[in-house]
Design a protein around this motif. Structure first.
Motif, PDB file in Angstrom:
ATOM      1  N   ALA A  12      30.142  32.279  40.697  1.00 11.68           N
ATOM      2  CA  ALA A  12      30.450  31.761  41.715  1.00 11.68           C
ATOM      3  C   ALA A  12      30.611  30.365  41.886  1.00 11.68           C
ATOM      4  O   ALA A  12      29.640  29.722  41.232  1.00 11.68           O
ATOM      5  N   TRP A  13      31.335  29.752  42.639  1.00  4.77           N
ATOM      6  CA  TRP A  13      31.463  28.443  42.983  1.00  4.77           C
ATOM      7  C   TRP A  13      31.784  27.574  41.566  1.00  4.77           C
ATOM      8  O   TRP A  13      31.888  26.303  41.592  1.00  4.77           O
ATOM      9  N   LYS A  40      38.095  32.696  47.117  1.00  2.00           N
ATOM     10  CA  LYS A  40      37.365  31.876  48.032  1.00  2.00           C
ATOM     11  C   LYS A  40      36.127  31.263  47.195  1.00  2.00           C
ATOM     12  O   LYS A  40      35.796  30.031  47.582  1.00  2.00           O
ATOM     13  N   HIS A  41      35.547  32.185  46.498  1.00  2.00           N
ATOM     14  CA  HIS A  41      34.179  31.681  45.855  1.00  2.00           C
ATOM     15  C   HIS A  41      34.484  31.647  44.269  1.00  2.00           C
ATOM     16  O   HIS A  41      33.529  31.377  43.368  1.00  2.00           O
ATOM     17  N   TYR A  42      35.264  32.624  43.837  1.00  2.00           N
ATOM     18  CA  TYR A  42      35.636  32.995  42.235  1.00  2.00           C
ATOM     19  C   TYR A  42      36.810  32.754  41.982  1.00  2.00           C
ATOM     20  O   TYR A  42      37.788  32.756  42.464  1.00  2.00           O
TER      21      TYR A  42
END
Length: 279
Positions: A12-13, A40-42
């Motif tokens: 993530a991120w 959105k995050h990955y």
């Protein structure tokens, strides 16, 4: 094949750095990777690129790596970015479409673990999504199924009683702010469900810096992060680690090698985490 791993690399991120970081993590010794079909995050696609490069340039094979990804419902998606399904379709169709996208992104014919990123807005919708995961497992294209961000054991019970089968994996925040998720951890232990933790380090500064952890670090000559990873492993939890530092990646992989006996864990430390019940 049955995978054995004690720590998972979390992606993530990581954004555009995802591919290079996943390669570094695998070369450092990680054999399990977590992602999601959620821009959105990955960057699930970059995880796939990294793994393909590893498989083509090393002796590591697909079957050596435990790949875990997630179905993210519309409430967890960024509608300003591409979504892996038609939001107007049924939840069942959304899961099937997202899964197909994950297979393409990850350049694989099967997923080792496919989990719901969180329960959906209603139990009815959650069960609808869950039954698709059961179908995918029955077809053999998914090896294990589970849920994330699920802090109410009644949801886990409902999946087992009404959804067709129980979760085999639960991935939750394990940190000071939720009392170390005791109820769900105990539920998982009693049913031999793999409990995966995130926020393990960043969410527990009090635990990480406690005198008991500091004392254990001095005795074992390891870092506080390594000791906390080893403790949660001792307690039957598989932590996610998302370091962007290659040295810290290595530290995470090596944590399992720290020799730790029950009598070496201070009672105060066990009590701090688990209360009166000592694990």
């Amino acid at each position: 094949m049955a995978h054995r791993f004690s720590i998972i690399y979390g992606t993530a991120w990581k954004k555009e750095r995802t591919s290079s970081l996943v390669r570094s993590a695998i070369l450092a010794g990680f054999r399990a990777v977590d992602t999601a079909c959620q821009l959105k995050h990955y960057r699930e696609d970059l995880v796939g690129d990294a793994l393909q490069q590893i498989f083509e340039t090393s002796n590591i094979k697909r079957e050596d790596i435990f790949i875990q990804t997630k179905f993210t419902s519309i409430s967890g998606q960024d509608r300003q970015q591409p979504i892996p399904y038609d939001p107007s379709s049924t939840v069942a169709q959304q899961v099937k479409s997202s899964f197909s996208t994950s297979l393409r992104n990850l350049k694989t014919t099967y997923i080792d673990s496919y989990i719901l990123h969180s329960p959906l807005d209603t139990m009815e919708l959650t069960l609808e999504a869950w039954r698709v995961l059961c179908e995918l497992q029955d077809k053999g294209v998914v090896k294990k199924i589970g849920v994330s961000n699920t802090y109410d054991v009644r949801i886990l019970e409902m999946l087992e009683k009404t959804g067709g089968r129980g979760a085999q994996i639960v991935q939750n925040r394990w940190y000071e702010g939720n009392g170390f998720d005791k109820e769900v951890v105990n539920y998982c232990k009693e049913r031999d469900i793999q409990y995966q933790s995130f926020w393990t380090l960043t969410g527990s500064p009090g635990l990480l810096g406690s005198p008991d952890v500091t004392s254990l670090c001095e005795q074992k000559r390891v870092t506080p992060a390594q000791m906390l990873y080893r403790l949660v492993q001792y307690w039957g939890i598989v932590p996610l680690a998302g370091s962007t530092n290659e040295e810290h990646m290595q530290d995470g992989v090596e944590a399992e090698q720290i020799q730790l006996a029950a009598e070496e864990i201070p009672r105060g430390l066990s009590s701090m985490v688990w209360g009166t019940r000592v694990h």
